[in-house]
Design a protein around this motif. Sequence first.
Motif, PDB file in Angstrom:
ATOM      1  N   PRO A  53      49.385  46.679  42.173  1.00 17.77           N
ATOM      2  CA  PRO A  53      49.581  45.685  41.124  1.00 17.77           C
ATOM      3  C   PRO A  53      48.259  45.017  40.740  1.00 17.77           C
ATOM      4  O   PRO A  53      47.428  44.759  41.593  1.00 17.77           O
ATOM      5  CB  PRO A  53      50.548  44.671  41.734  1.00 17.77           C
ATOM      6  N   SER A  54      48.077  44.789  39.461  1.00 16.83           N
ATOM      7  CA  SER A  54      46.880  44.117  38.973  1.00 16.83           C
ATOM      8  C   SER A  54      47.195  43.594  37.597  1.00 16.83           C
ATOM      9  O   SER A  54      47.760  44.298  36.775  1.00 16.83           O
ATOM     10  CB  SER A  54      45.720  45.103  38.877  1.00 16.83           C
ATOM     11  N   THR A  55      46.879  42.339  37.350  1.00 17.47           N
ATOM     12  CA  THR A  55      47.080  41.798  36.017  1.00 17.47           C
ATOM     13  C   THR A  55      45.729  41.671  35.329  1.00 17.47           C
ATOM     14  O   THR A  55      45.526  42.166  34.230  1.00 17.47           O
ATOM     15  CB  THR A  55      47.755  40.409  36.086  1.00 17.47           C
ATOM     16  N   ARG A  56      44.801  41.033  36.033  1.00 17.18           N
ATOM     17  CA  ARG A  56      43.523  40.700  35.393  1.00 17.18           C
ATOM     18  C   ARG A  56      42.682  41.927  35.094  1.00 17.18           C
ATOM     19  O   ARG A  56      42.199  42.088  33.979  1.00 17.18           O
ATOM     20  CB  ARG A  56      42.708  39.811  36.318  1.00 17.18           C
ATOM     21  N   THR A  57      42.465  42.741  36.108  1.00 16.87           N
ATOM     22  CA  THR A  57      41.568  43.879  35.904  1.00 16.87           C
ATOM     23  C   THR A  57      42.143  44.814  34.854  1.00 16.87           C
ATOM     24  O   THR A  57      41.428  45.304  33.976  1.00 16.87           O
ATOM     25  CB  THR A  57      41.333  44.617  37.231  1.00 16.87           C
ATOM     26  N   ARG A  58      43.457  45.041  34.931  1.00 15.76           N
ATOM     27  CA  ARG A  58      44.074  45.948  33.964  1.00 15.76           C
ATOM     28  C   ARG A  58      43.969  45.385  32.554  1.00 15.76           C
ATOM     29  O   ARG A  58      43.629  46.093  31.606  1.00 15.76           O
ATOM     30  CB  ARG A  58      45.536  46.190  34.338  1.00 15.76           C
ATOM     31  N   ALA A  59      44.260  44.082  32.415  1.00 12.19           N
ATOM     32  CA  ALA A  59      44.174  43.448  31.097  1.00 12.19           C
ATOM     33  C   ALA A  59      42.740  43.484  30.576  1.00 12.19           C
ATOM     34  O   ALA A  59      42.494  43.710  29.379  1.00 12.19           O
ATOM     35  CB  ALA A  59      44.664  42.001  31.169  1.00 12.19           C
ATOM     36  N   SER A  60      41.795  43.290  31.469  1.00 13.46           N
ATOM     37  CA  SER A  60      40.386  43.282  31.076  1.00 13.46           C
ATOM     38  C   SER A  60      39.958  44.660  30.557  1.00 13.46           C
ATOM     39  O   SER A  60      39.312  44.761  29.511  1.00 13.46           O
ATOM     40  CB  SER A  60      39.546  42.874  32.286  1.00 13.46           C
ATOM     41  N   PHE A  61      40.358  45.724  31.267  1.00 14.57           N
ATOM     42  CA  PHE A  61      40.057  47.074  30.793  1.00 14.57           C
ATOM     43  C   PHE A  61      40.770  47.355  29.476  1.00 14.57           C
ATOM     44  O   PHE A  61      40.229  48.019  28.580  1.00 14.57           O
ATOM     45  CB  PHE A  61      40.479  48.127  31.832  1.00 14.57           C
ATOM     46  N   GLU A  62      41.988  46.840  29.357  1.00 12.62           N
ATOM     47  CA  GLU A  62      42.758  47.090  28.136  1.00 12.62           C
ATOM     48  C   GLU A  62      42.102  46.415  26.929  1.00 12.62           C
ATOM     49  O   GLU A  62      41.923  47.035  25.876  1.00 12.62           O
ATOM     50  CB  GLU A  62      44.195  46.590  28.330  1.00 12.62           C
ATOM     51  N   ILE A  63      41.703  45.166  27.097  1.00 12.84           N
ATOM     52  CA  ILE A  63      41.031  44.459  25.995  1.00 12.84           C
ATOM     53  C   ILE A  63      39.713  45.148  25.664  1.00 12.84           C
ATOM     54  O   ILE A  63      39.384  45.365  24.490  1.00 12.84           O
ATOM     55  CB  ILE A  63      40.788  42.975  26.356  1.00 12.84           C
ATOM     56  N   ALA A  64      38.970  45.516  26.704  1.00 12.87           N
ATOM     57  CA  ALA A  64      37.670  46.174  26.492  1.00 12.87           C
ATOM     58  C   ALA A  64      37.847  47.458  25.690  1.00 12.87           C
ATOM     59  O   ALA A  64      37.126  47.710  24.720  1.00 12.87           O
ATOM     60  CB  ALA A  64      37.000  46.461  27.836  1.00 12.87           C
ATOM     61  N   VAL A 258      29.293  28.364  41.687  1.00 18.90           N
ATOM     62  CA  VAL A 258      30.406  28.795  42.534  1.00 18.90           C
ATOM     63  C   VAL A 258      31.169  29.903  41.808  1.00 18.90           C
ATOM     64  O   VAL A 258      31.542  29.752  40.642  1.00 18.90           O
ATOM     65  CB  VAL A 258      31.359  27.619  42.838  1.00 18.90           C
ATOM     66  N   MET A 259      31.379  31.012  42.527  1.00 17.64           N
ATOM     67  CA  MET A 259      32.069  32.158  41.930  1.00 17.64           C
ATOM     68  C   MET A 259      33.282  32.538  42.771  1.00 17.64           C
ATOM     69  O   MET A 259      33.349  32.234  43.963  1.00 17.64           O
ATOM     70  CB  MET A 259      31.122  33.365  41.851  1.00 17.64           C
ATOM     71  N   HIS A 260      34.231  33.211  42.135  1.00 16.72           N
ATOM     72  CA  HIS A 260      35.422  33.697  42.830  1.00 16.72           C
ATOM     73  C   HIS A 260      36.005  34.830  41.985  1.00 16.72           C
ATOM     74  O   HIS A 260      36.123  34.680  40.770  1.00 16.72           O
ATOM     75  CB  HIS A 260      36.431  32.553  42.981  1.00 16.72           C
ATOM     76  N   PRO A 261      36.357  35.954  42.604  1.00 17.79           N
ATOM     77  CA  PRO A 261      36.868  37.077  41.803  1.00 17.79           C
ATOM     78  C   PRO A 261      38.297  36.858  41.299  1.00 17.79           C
ATOM     79  O   PRO A 261      38.761  37.608  40.435  1.00 17.79           O
ATOM     80  CB  PRO A 261      36.817  38.250  42.783  1.00 17.79           C
ATOM     81  N   GLY A 262      38.973  35.827  41.815  1.00 12.44           N
ATOM     82  CA  GLY A 262      40.342  35.542  41.398  1.00 12.44           C
ATOM     83  C   GLY A 262      41.325  36.564  41.957  1.00 12.44           C
ATOM     84  O   GLY A 262      40.910  37.647  42.326  1.00 12.44           O
ATOM     85  N   PRO A 263      42.586  36.282  41.999  1.00 14.60           N
ATOM     86  CA  PRO A 263      43.150  34.941  41.764  1.00 14.60           C
ATOM     87  C   PRO A 263      42.856  34.001  42.933  1.00 14.60           C
ATOM     88  O   PRO A 263      42.788  34.444  44.072  1.00 14.60           O
ATOM     89  CB  PRO A 263      44.644  35.217  41.635  1.00 14.60           C
ATOM     90  N   ILE A 264      42.685  32.723  42.614  1.00 18.82           N
ATOM     91  CA  ILE A 264      42.253  31.740  43.610  1.00 18.82           C
ATOM     92  C   ILE A 264      43.453  31.221  44.409  1.00 18.82           C
ATOM     93  O   ILE A 264      44.507  30.956  43.847  1.00 18.82           O
ATOM     94  CB  ILE A 264      41.600  30.526  42.910  1.00 18.82           C
ATOM     95  N   GLN A 285      33.224  34.472  34.623  1.00 26.53           N
ATOM     96  CA  GLN A 285      33.375  35.793  35.236  1.00 26.53           C
ATOM     97  C   GLN A 285      34.449  36.591  34.499  1.00 26.53           C
ATOM     98  O   GLN A 285      34.272  37.775  34.225  1.00 26.53           O
ATOM     99  CB  GLN A 285      33.752  35.660  36.719  1.00 26.53           C
ATOM    100  N   VAL A 286      35.552  35.932  34.186  1.00 30.51           N
ATOM    101  CA  VAL A 286      36.642  36.625  33.489  1.00 30.51           C
ATOM    102  C   VAL A 286      36.175  37.085  32.110  1.00 30.51           C
ATOM    103  O   VAL A 286      36.363  38.234  31.704  1.00 30.51           O
ATOM    104  CB  VAL A 286      37.879  35.702  33.355  1.00 30.51           C
TER     105      VAL A 286
END
Lengths: 309, 204
Positions: A53-64, A258-264, A285-286
């Motif tokens: 499962p992945s929401t962010r990475t998948r959405a990010s690739f999709e938008i890109a 301060v960085m964090h790859p998420g989700p926090i 980062q997002v």
Amino acid sequence: MIGTDLLGIEDLERESIERILHTAERMQEVGNRVVKKVPTLRGRTIVNLFFEPSTRTRASFEIAGKRLSADVINFSTDSSSLKKAESILDTARTLDAMDPDVVVVRHGVAGVPKRIADVLSAPVINAGDGAHEHPTQALLDLFTVRKRKGRIDGLTITIVGDILHSRVARSNIYGFIKMGAEVRIAAPPPMIPAAVETLGVKAFTSLREALDGADVVMALRIQNERLSGTYLPSVREYSATFGIDRETLRYAKDDAIVMHPGPINRGVELAHDIADHQHSVILDQVRNGVAIRMAVLYLIAGRQERSFG
Amino acid sequence: MTPSQTNSSNARAAGATRPNQKTVLDDVGIRRALMRIAHEILERCEDLERLYLVAIPNGGVPLARILGANLKEIAGVDVIVGVLDTTLYRDDLNTGSERPLLRDTEMPSAVDERFVVLVDDVVKTGRTIRAAMDALMDFGRPKTVQVVGLIDRGHRELPIKLDYVGKNVPTEPMELVRLRGDQGNLEGALEVVVTDATERGATP
């Protein structure tokens, strides 16, 4: 210069990383336009093949992909019932028969993207495999640091958390060291991989020592299933000794980010107010993740002349 | 071909001309052409307030800046100068094994209702101008689009015409024609150099 696949930062030369960051810088401008779309990958097909499962990475690739005018197809498979290697490769072969131009793979087991790349004719981008690598995350982290600090060379980066199980940490260690930074890791001893210092990092079990003079503080997500007692006594103890709050942040440089790859997990690896702290670059980062993925897709997808035979 | 091989007295420190190269337009010639073109733009532009110079990198950038300064000098108008990279709009991206390097785009204003003048250094096939027009439309709907080409070398492959030409330079298709500065970049004294086909790489 950039290979056919992007499977990990370990295989990348510094100049390839520079090229990706340079390209991402220009891709970011596209995202600032009224029409956030260029025709570069028109008619190309990107398949997001996610076994985890992945929401962010998948959405990010999709938008890109969509900003480059590619057609993006999401193919998610439940991997909770641990599939046999054959069936994963069968899935990949099925997809390959649909003639994609690039396949983005996430899987819970290290090495699966490589196995898939070996049978696919399309280029493969690793979107995270087990505790192995998550190259686009490291690239967007490098991009974020360089934009904020103007450089990476000579900076001190402190990565805090479960280094042992973190693909983000591994990719970032390779990436920041290649780009000339000093990388420190801080974690409870069971979460520090054996012989980690051979990667060129300094390992600390004291958060304060690890943060002393740091330019970048990167907290990793603590996975709840790791907190069942094997690696850590409790969440509370972790957050008391390794949680980043205003107090511990004082040991880092005044202008540390301060960085964090998420989700926090708010209140665990980061204190409640730190994610929204003025030095937090978590939302950058997002944002930067889309530009980095556009850059990687531009440099990899549909590059070869296609044969019509 | 009538190459002006007699270099002007301008310093040519780093830009020494090699045997297989010849200068077809020197710094003085470039600046004269751009002054003439500035006058021509003024003559034909309906509304100077809405004039917008858009440079195609890399060569178009110093040329558009000089044109902007000339327009300021002649008519006292501050013309907006933008930079528009056309790489992501190219029609040949799938033919090479290595993707081309992207250049900066900086469009300080929307192009809606503006009289846009695209500025490029060397025009050959017309494919870059086609890409630039497509890119431009993503920034709005210009009132008109005109094109400045410092050098027109012919060999058009698309129905693109230039509105303002610095110099027509008939060339062989395989020759390389480029604008360069005296420091190896596009700073200082400029010149346009033709290199013969023997050192030719891929089509730019």
